[in-house]
Design a protein around this motif. Structure first.
Motif, PDB file in Angstrom:
ATOM      1  N   ASP A  38       0.866  -1.177   0.000  1.00 25.37           N
ATOM      2  CA  ASP A  38       0.000   0.000   0.000  1.00 25.37           C
ATOM      3  C   ASP A  38       0.907   1.232   0.000  1.00 25.37           C
ATOM      4  O   ASP A  38       1.513   1.560   1.020  1.00 25.37           O
ATOM      5  CB  ASP A  38      -0.881  -0.062   1.253  1.00 25.37           C
ATOM      6  N   ASP A  39       1.017   1.892  -1.146  1.00 25.97           N
ATOM      7  CA  ASP A  39       1.923   3.040  -1.273  1.00 25.97           C
ATOM      8  C   ASP A  39       1.614   4.169  -0.293  1.00 25.97           C
ATOM      9  O   ASP A  39       2.494   4.961   0.031  1.00 25.97           O
ATOM     10  CB  ASP A  39       1.890   3.596  -2.699  1.00 25.97           C
ATOM     11  N   SER A  40       0.385   4.235   0.214  1.00 18.20           N
ATOM     12  CA  SER A  40       0.022   5.331   1.105  1.00 18.20           C
ATOM     13  C   SER A  40       0.750   5.274   2.450  1.00 18.20           C
ATOM     14  O   SER A  40       0.777   6.260   3.178  1.00 18.20           O
ATOM     15  CB  SER A  40      -1.490   5.365   1.337  1.00 18.20           C
ATOM     16  N   ILE A  41       1.349   4.142   2.791  1.00 20.11           N
ATOM     17  CA  ILE A  41       2.044   4.020   4.075  1.00 20.11           C
ATOM     18  C   ILE A  41       3.566   3.995   3.930  1.00 20.11           C
ATOM     19  O   ILE A  41       4.282   4.015   4.928  1.00 20.11           O
ATOM     20  CB  ILE A  41       1.582   2.766   4.844  1.00 20.11           C
ATOM     21  N   ALA A  42       4.075   3.969   2.727  1.00 16.93           N
ATOM     22  CA  ALA A  42       5.507   3.778   2.483  1.00 16.93           C
ATOM     23  C   ALA A  42       6.393   4.836   3.132  1.00 16.93           C
ATOM     24  O   ALA A  42       7.496   4.526   3.604  1.00 16.93           O
ATOM     25  CB  ALA A  42       5.788   3.712   0.989  1.00 16.93           C
ATOM     26  N   ASN A  43       5.939   6.067   3.194  1.00 13.08           N
ATOM     27  CA  ASN A  43       6.762   7.147   3.741  1.00 13.08           C
ATOM     28  C   ASN A  43       6.414   7.505   5.179  1.00 13.08           C
ATOM     29  O   ASN A  43       6.952   8.472   5.721  1.00 13.08           O
ATOM     30  CB  ASN A  43       6.650   8.384   2.852  1.00 13.08           C
ATOM     31  N   ARG A  44       5.543   6.734   5.792  1.00 12.40           N
ATOM     32  CA  ARG A  44       5.162   7.008   7.177  1.00 12.40           C
ATOM     33  C   ARG A  44       6.385   6.825   8.086  1.00 12.40           C
ATOM     34  O   ARG A  44       7.084   5.836   8.000  1.00 12.40           O
ATOM     35  CB  ARG A  44       4.053   6.052   7.606  1.00 12.40           C
ATOM     36  N   PRO A  45       6.658   7.796   8.966  1.00 12.16           N
ATOM     37  CA  PRO A  45       7.815   7.658   9.864  1.00 12.16           C
ATOM     38  C   PRO A  45       7.549   6.617  10.950  1.00 12.16           C
ATOM     39  O   PRO A  45       6.467   6.562  11.519  1.00 12.16           O
ATOM     40  CB  PRO A  45       7.979   9.052  10.453  1.00 12.16           C
ATOM     41  N   ILE A  46       8.556   5.798  11.190  1.00 12.60           N
ATOM     42  CA  ILE A  46       8.456   4.690  12.134  1.00 12.60           C
ATOM     43  C   ILE A  46       9.569   4.836  13.174  1.00 12.60           C
ATOM     44  O   ILE A  46      10.685   5.225  12.836  1.00 12.60           O
ATOM     45  CB  ILE A  46       8.626   3.332  11.397  1.00 12.60           C
ATOM     46  N   GLY A  47       9.276   4.464  14.405  1.00 13.74           N
ATOM     47  CA  GLY A  47      10.288   4.504  15.446  1.00 13.74           C
ATOM     48  C   GLY A  47      10.175   3.309  16.369  1.00 13.74           C
ATOM     49  O   GLY A  47       9.114   2.705  16.503  1.00 13.74           O
ATOM     50  N   GLY A  48      11.289   2.939  16.970  1.00 11.32           N
ATOM     51  CA  GLY A  48      11.305   1.848  17.934  1.00 11.32           C
ATOM     52  C   GLY A  48      12.601   1.068  17.851  1.00 11.32           C
ATOM     53  O   GLY A  48      13.413   1.274  16.952  1.00 11.32           O
ATOM     54  N   ILE A  49      12.779   0.182  18.813  1.00 11.97           N
ATOM     55  CA  ILE A  49      13.941  -0.716  18.844  1.00 11.97           C
ATOM     56  C   ILE A  49      13.408  -2.132  18.733  1.00 11.97           C
ATOM     57  O   ILE A  49      12.536  -2.542  19.514  1.00 11.97           O
ATOM     58  CB  ILE A  49      14.739  -0.540  20.147  1.00 11.97           C
ATOM     59  N   PHE A  50      13.929  -2.874  17.778  1.00 14.03           N
ATOM     60  CA  PHE A  50      13.440  -4.216  17.487  1.00 14.03           C
ATOM     61  C   PHE A  50      14.615  -5.164  17.270  1.00 14.03           C
ATOM     62  O   PHE A  50      15.695  -4.728  16.874  1.00 14.03           O
ATOM     63  CB  PHE A  50      12.592  -4.216  16.205  1.00 14.03           C
ATOM     64  N   TYR A  51      14.387  -6.450  17.501  1.00 16.48           N
ATOM     65  CA  TYR A  51      15.374  -7.445  17.097  1.00 16.48           C
ATOM     66  C   TYR A  51      15.192  -7.697  15.607  1.00 16.48           C
ATOM     67  O   TYR A  51      14.074  -7.879  15.126  1.00 16.48           O
ATOM     68  CB  TYR A  51      15.232  -8.728  17.911  1.00 16.48           C
ATOM     69  N   ALA A  52      16.290  -7.713  14.891  1.00 15.57           N
ATOM     70  CA  ALA A  52      16.262  -7.746  13.431  1.00 15.57           C
ATOM     71  C   ALA A  52      15.569  -8.980  12.860  1.00 15.57           C
ATOM     72  O   ALA A  52      14.974  -8.908  11.788  1.00 15.57           O
ATOM     73  CB  ALA A  52      17.686  -7.659  12.885  1.00 15.57           C
ATOM     74  N   THR A  53      15.613 -10.098  13.564  1.00 20.50           N
ATOM     75  CA  THR A  53      15.015 -11.326  13.035  1.00 20.50           C
ATOM     76  C   THR A  53      13.585 -11.555  13.521  1.00 20.50           C
ATOM     77  O   THR A  53      12.976 -12.556  13.155  1.00 20.50           O
ATOM     78  CB  THR A  53      15.880 -12.547  13.409  1.00 20.50           C
ATOM     79  N   GLU A  54      13.046 -10.642  14.299  1.00 20.25           N
ATOM     80  CA  GLU A  54      11.694 -10.814  14.825  1.00 20.25           C
ATOM     81  C   GLU A  54      10.698  -9.943  14.056  1.00 20.25           C
ATOM     82  O   GLU A  54      10.140  -8.978  14.579  1.00 20.25           O
ATOM     83  CB  GLU A  54      11.668 -10.508  16.322  1.00 20.25           C
ATOM     84  N   ILE A  55      10.465 -10.337  12.796  1.00 20.24           N
ATOM     85  CA  ILE A  55       9.581  -9.515  11.968  1.00 20.24           C
ATOM     86  C   ILE A  55       8.118  -9.600  12.414  1.00 20.24           C
ATOM     87  O   ILE A  55       7.364  -8.666  12.196  1.00 20.24           O
ATOM     88  CB  ILE A  55       9.733  -9.801  10.460  1.00 20.24           C
ATOM     89  N   ASP A  56       7.734 -10.689  13.075  1.00 19.63           N
ATOM     90  CA  ASP A  56       6.358 -10.763  13.575  1.00 19.63           C
ATOM     91  C   ASP A  56       6.145  -9.755  14.702  1.00 19.63           C
ATOM     92  O   ASP A  56       5.085  -9.129  14.791  1.00 19.63           O
ATOM     93  CB  ASP A  56       6.022 -12.176  14.046  1.00 19.63           C
ATOM     94  N   THR A  57       7.142  -9.581  15.554  1.00 16.94           N
ATOM     95  CA  THR A  57       7.057  -8.582  16.616  1.00 16.94           C
ATOM     96  C   THR A  57       6.989  -7.181  16.016  1.00 16.94           C
ATOM     97  O   THR A  57       6.203  -6.335  16.458  1.00 16.94           O
ATOM     98  CB  THR A  57       8.267  -8.698  17.564  1.00 16.94           C
ATOM     99  N   PHE A  58       7.803  -6.937  15.003  1.00 11.36           N
ATOM    100  CA  PHE A  58       7.782  -5.651  14.305  1.00 11.36           C
ATOM    101  C   PHE A  58       6.402  -5.414  13.697  1.00 11.36           C
ATOM    102  O   PHE A  58       5.820  -4.339  13.841  1.00 11.36           O
ATOM    103  CB  PHE A  58       8.866  -5.629  13.228  1.00 11.36           C
ATOM    104  N   ALA A  59       5.844  -6.444  13.046  1.00  9.90           N
ATOM    105  CA  ALA A  59       4.527  -6.313  12.414  1.00  9.90           C
ATOM    106  C   ALA A  59       3.437  -6.034  13.446  1.00  9.90           C
ATOM    107  O   ALA A  59       2.549  -5.202  13.211  1.00  9.90           O
ATOM    108  CB  ALA A  59       4.205  -7.578  11.620  1.00  9.90           C
ATOM    109  N   ARG A  60       3.488  -6.707  14.603  1.00  5.14           N
ATOM    110  CA  ARG A  60       2.489  -6.443  15.658  1.00  5.14           C
ATOM    111  C   ARG A  60       2.604  -4.999  16.154  1.00  5.14           C
ATOM    112  O   ARG A  60       1.602  -4.334  16.395  1.00  5.14           O
ATOM    113  CB  ARG A  60       2.662  -7.420  16.817  1.00  5.14           C
ATOM    114  N   SER A  61       3.825  -4.526  16.299  1.00  3.55           N
ATOM    115  CA  SER A  61       4.037  -3.158  16.736  1.00  3.55           C
ATOM    116  C   SER A  61       3.480  -2.163  15.722  1.00  3.55           C
ATOM    117  O   SER A  61       2.866  -1.158  16.093  1.00  3.55           O
ATOM    118  CB  SER A  61       5.522  -2.898  16.965  1.00  3.55           C
TER     119      SER A  61
END
Length: 93
Positions: A38-61
């Motif tokens: 969805d191109d409408s979200i591509a430039n949305r600013p994101i912040g946080g600290i995540f473990y690089a291999t935990e993409i499910d945690t990133f997605a939930r956040s």
């Protein structure tokens, strides 16, 4: 400096990075790839600290903090699974 060295601890530190840049960073560390559907979200600013291999945690956040949905897609061709990110009002699925 801490941000630049985070990878040595398996972390990704995002401070106002675009979702596009965050996805590229996570994709460097994972066989299952994130895709912005969805191109409408591509430039949305994101912040946080995540473990690089935990993409499910990133997605939930992303869902909890930014109302970005993650949809797991399993290609029929036997290729690796991908996780598509879309805005909460996206209806193209």
């Amino acid at each position: 400096m801490t941000r630049r060295l985070a990878w040595q601890h398996g972390q990704v530190i995002l401070i106002g990075d675009s979702l596009r840049d965050a996805v590229a960073e996570f994709n460097r560390y994972n066989s299952r790839q994130l895709v912005i559907g969805d191109d409408s979200i591509a430039n949305r600013p994101i912040g946080g600290i995540f473990y690089a291999t935990e993409i499910d945690t990133f997605a939930r956040s992303l869902n909890q903090r930014f109302h970005i949905r993650a949809v797991r897609v399993r290609p029929a061709s036997g290729a690796a699974d991908v996780t598509m990110l879309v805005g909460e009002n996206f209806s193209g699925l």
